[in-house]
Write an enzyme that holds these catalytic residues in place. Sequence first.
Site, PDB file in Angstrom:
ATOM      1  N   LYS A 212       0.836  -1.207   0.000  1.00 12.35           N
ATOM      2  CA  LYS A 212       0.000   0.000   0.000  1.00 12.35           C
ATOM      3  C   LYS A 212       0.871   1.257   0.000  1.00 12.35           C
ATOM      4  O   LYS A 212       0.625   2.207  -0.741  1.00 12.35           O
ATOM      5  CB  LYS A 212      -0.927  -0.009   1.231  1.00 12.35           C
ATOM      6  N   CYS A 266      -2.992  10.822   1.395  1.00 12.20           N
ATOM      7  CA  CYS A 266      -2.296   9.573   1.063  1.00 12.20           C
ATOM      8  C   CYS A 266      -0.891   9.770   0.513  1.00 12.20           C
ATOM      9  O   CYS A 266       0.078   9.303   1.090  1.00 12.20           O
ATOM     10  CB  CYS A 266      -3.149   8.767   0.091  1.00 12.20           C
TER      11      CYS A 266
HETATM   12  N1  LIG Z   1      -9.004   9.452   2.022  1.00 13.28           N
HETATM   13  C1  LIG Z   1      -8.613   8.604   1.093  1.00 13.28           C
HETATM   14  O1  LIG Z   1      -8.857   8.786  -0.104  1.00 13.28           O
HETATM   15  C2  LIG Z   1      -7.875   7.366   1.451  1.00 13.28           C
HETATM   16  C3  LIG Z   1      -7.590   6.440   0.452  1.00 13.28           C
HETATM   17  C4  LIG Z   1      -6.922   5.271   0.787  1.00 13.28           C
HETATM   18  C5  LIG Z   1      -6.557   5.047   2.119  1.00 13.28           C
HETATM   19  N2  LIG Z   1      -6.831   5.982   3.082  1.00 13.28           N
HETATM   20  C6  LIG Z   1      -6.439   5.688   4.466  1.00 13.28           C
HETATM   21  O2  LIG Z   1      -7.623   5.424   5.202  1.00 13.28           O
HETATM   22  C7  LIG Z   1      -7.494   5.903   6.537  1.00 13.28           C
HETATM   23  C8  LIG Z   1      -8.624   6.860   6.856  1.00 13.28           C
HETATM   24  O3  LIG Z   1      -8.531   7.998   6.027  1.00 13.28           O
HETATM   25  P1  LIG Z   1      -9.671   9.107   5.990  1.00 13.28           P
HETATM   26  O4  LIG Z   1      -9.342  10.014   4.856  1.00 13.28           O
HETATM   27  O5  LIG Z   1     -11.017   8.449   6.026  1.00 13.28           O
HETATM   28  O6  LIG Z   1      -9.404   9.829   7.396  1.00 13.28           O
HETATM   29  P2  LIG Z   1     -10.382  10.854   8.145  1.00 13.28           P
HETATM   30  O7  LIG Z   1      -9.514  11.708   8.982  1.00 13.28           O
HETATM   31  O8  LIG Z   1     -11.323  11.475   7.159  1.00 13.28           O
HETATM   32  O9  LIG Z   1     -11.260   9.916   9.095  1.00 13.28           O
HETATM   33  C9  LIG Z   1     -10.791   9.319  10.254  1.00 13.28           C
HETATM   34  C10 LIG Z   1     -11.916   9.369  11.274  1.00 13.28           C
HETATM   35  O10 LIG Z   1     -11.476   8.616  12.422  1.00 13.28           O
HETATM   36  C11 LIG Z   1     -12.013   9.237  13.571  1.00 13.28           C
HETATM   37  N3  LIG Z   1     -11.294   8.781  14.764  1.00 13.28           N
HETATM   38  C12 LIG Z   1     -10.099   9.220  15.261  1.00 13.28           C
HETATM   39  N4  LIG Z   1      -9.786   8.545  16.379  1.00 13.28           N
HETATM   40  C13 LIG Z   1     -10.790   7.657  16.600  1.00 13.28           C
HETATM   41  C14 LIG Z   1     -11.032   6.680  17.592  1.00 13.28           C
HETATM   42  N5  LIG Z   1     -10.185   6.483  18.606  1.00 13.28           N
HETATM   43  N6  LIG Z   1     -12.173   5.953  17.521  1.00 13.28           N
HETATM   44  C15 LIG Z   1     -13.063   6.163  16.514  1.00 13.28           C
HETATM   45  N7  LIG Z   1     -12.875   7.070  15.543  1.00 13.28           N
HETATM   46  C16 LIG Z   1     -11.751   7.810  15.578  1.00 13.28           C
HETATM   47  C17 LIG Z   1     -11.877  10.719  13.278  1.00 13.28           C
HETATM   48  O11 LIG Z   1     -12.749  11.489  14.085  1.00 13.28           O
HETATM   49  C18 LIG Z   1     -12.243  10.761  11.785  1.00 13.28           C
HETATM   50  O12 LIG Z   1     -13.627  11.019  11.587  1.00 13.28           O
HETATM   51  C19 LIG Z   1      -6.114   6.550   6.611  1.00 13.28           C
HETATM   52  O13 LIG Z   1      -5.209   5.606   7.107  1.00 13.28           O
HETATM   53  C20 LIG Z   1      -5.798   6.875   5.176  1.00 13.28           C
HETATM   54  O14 LIG Z   1      -4.408   6.901   4.943  1.00 13.28           O
HETATM   55  C21 LIG Z   1      -7.497   7.122   2.776  1.00 13.28           C
END
Ligand SMILES: NC(=O)c1ccc[n+]([C@@H]2O[C@H](COP(=O)([O-])OP(=O)(O)OC[C@H]3O[C@@H](n4cnc5c(N)ncnc54)[C@H](O)[C@@H]3O)[C@@H](O)[C@H]2O)c1
Length: 430
Positions: A212, A266
Amino acid sequence: MKKLKIAVIGLGFIGLPLSLSYARKGAHVVGIDVSESLIKEINQGISHHLEFYEGKSLSEILQEQRKENRFYATNHYEQAAQEVDHYIVTVGIPVRNGDPDFSYLTSACESLVKVLKRGDCVILRSTVVPGTTEEVVKLILEKSGLIAGEDFYLAYSSERIAEGRAFEEFITMPLAVGGVNEASALKGKEALSFVTEAEITISQIKTVETAKVIENIQRDVNIAMVQQFARFAEKMGIDTFELIRVANTHKRVQLLTPGPGVGGYCLPNALYYLQPKAQELGVSLSLLEMARQINDQVPRILVSMIKHALEQQGKTLAGSQIAILGLAMKDFSNDDRISPPHHVVEILLEEGAVVKAYDPAVPANYDFKVDELNEAIQDADGLIYLTVQEEFLEINWLEMIKLMKKTPVLLDGKNRIPRSVEGGALLLRI
Ligand SMILES: NC(=O)c1ccc[n+]([C@@H]2O[C@H](COP(=O)([O-])OP(=O)(O)OC[C@H]3O[C@@H](n4cnc5c(N)ncnc54)[C@H](O)[C@@H]3O)[C@@H](O)[C@H]2O)c1
């Protein structure tokens, strides 16, 4: 398969559409997040994410699934645990000053360990420092007294969707999954295939985690390479986009196109997920580090381009009014985290320019952000086009130029302003 009952931990850009994808397929889904305001909004059917599927917006899908009683959001892990036996963890690992911050992930695991039951299946889908599932998550979850692979299933599967295409790509994007043992990998695969119709490859956890990270880094490096080609083309008097179009007619060449930098959660973070492990293992990542630096410098190059053009017209950047079109980190997105346009604005402000930025999709408010396109454009000396949004596709550029100061500078970071545009403007391209 019996009715799937699943909790998604973290309801952000990934977690919310993923929850709804499971709900749409008939699973009972509980979304868990720590943000009370987010939970409130979600339970009211409100979301700002620009995701669409089969003609419906994410908010419409959310309202539909709420009505069907297939999905709700909570901040109570205990409540979720009474209803589910599967968990997908999607909380992020932000990078602060080059260091991955594990606190969201560890705190999610510390909450989960209190409610974990024998027979549960936990799948981590966050992008992580290679080794995290076994070296961090497993250790915390085993504090429950339950053993991963024996008493509960533990798997890792990377998330590969692109924001804006989440619903479709949760179904069509091939996945890879690894488990702490074979039973975990198979159990994880089964839960993933509830939504995913594409191939799911089983491999070692460490391999899937590392794959990844390098998937993201290869894009970062490709873009950095193209940025250097763009600088070369500029001096050669060649059109960069035409250059890339021609090179890409070769069947084995796949150059990306240059833009205003690399943003989002990312790509810019990926190197910093690999670095800690590489340091531990004594491996050099010099090419990758150089690529990151090149991409980080693009906003500065853009500002110097517009500064130079204004100076040619006898103006200074300090005191000039610059319109910014787009603050999101990529086209047609509302996500302005780690966004190159913000970096451009920051440098412009440092240089003393007056900045009026407009992005109809980004909900966040900033001092330099305005609510109408015309407000940004009116009397501007220059304009930098950084992110495409639907509204910008309708722009009549000649009319726009009329609203700006005489002989304005237009810097097109998206290759979207017609090259034939006249009206006395000076058009520059990345
Ligand atoms: N955004 C993308 O396009 C994308 C694509 C591929 C992979 N990812 C990966 O996916 C993961 C999530 O990304 P995202 O963009 O959705 O992040 P984001 O910040 O939008 O969402 C994360 C959520 O987790 C919540 N959170 C934090 N601590 C928490 C806890 N202890 N318990 C419950 N909820 C909690 C936050 O409040 C937030 O709403 C990351 O690791 C990112 O690298 C993201």
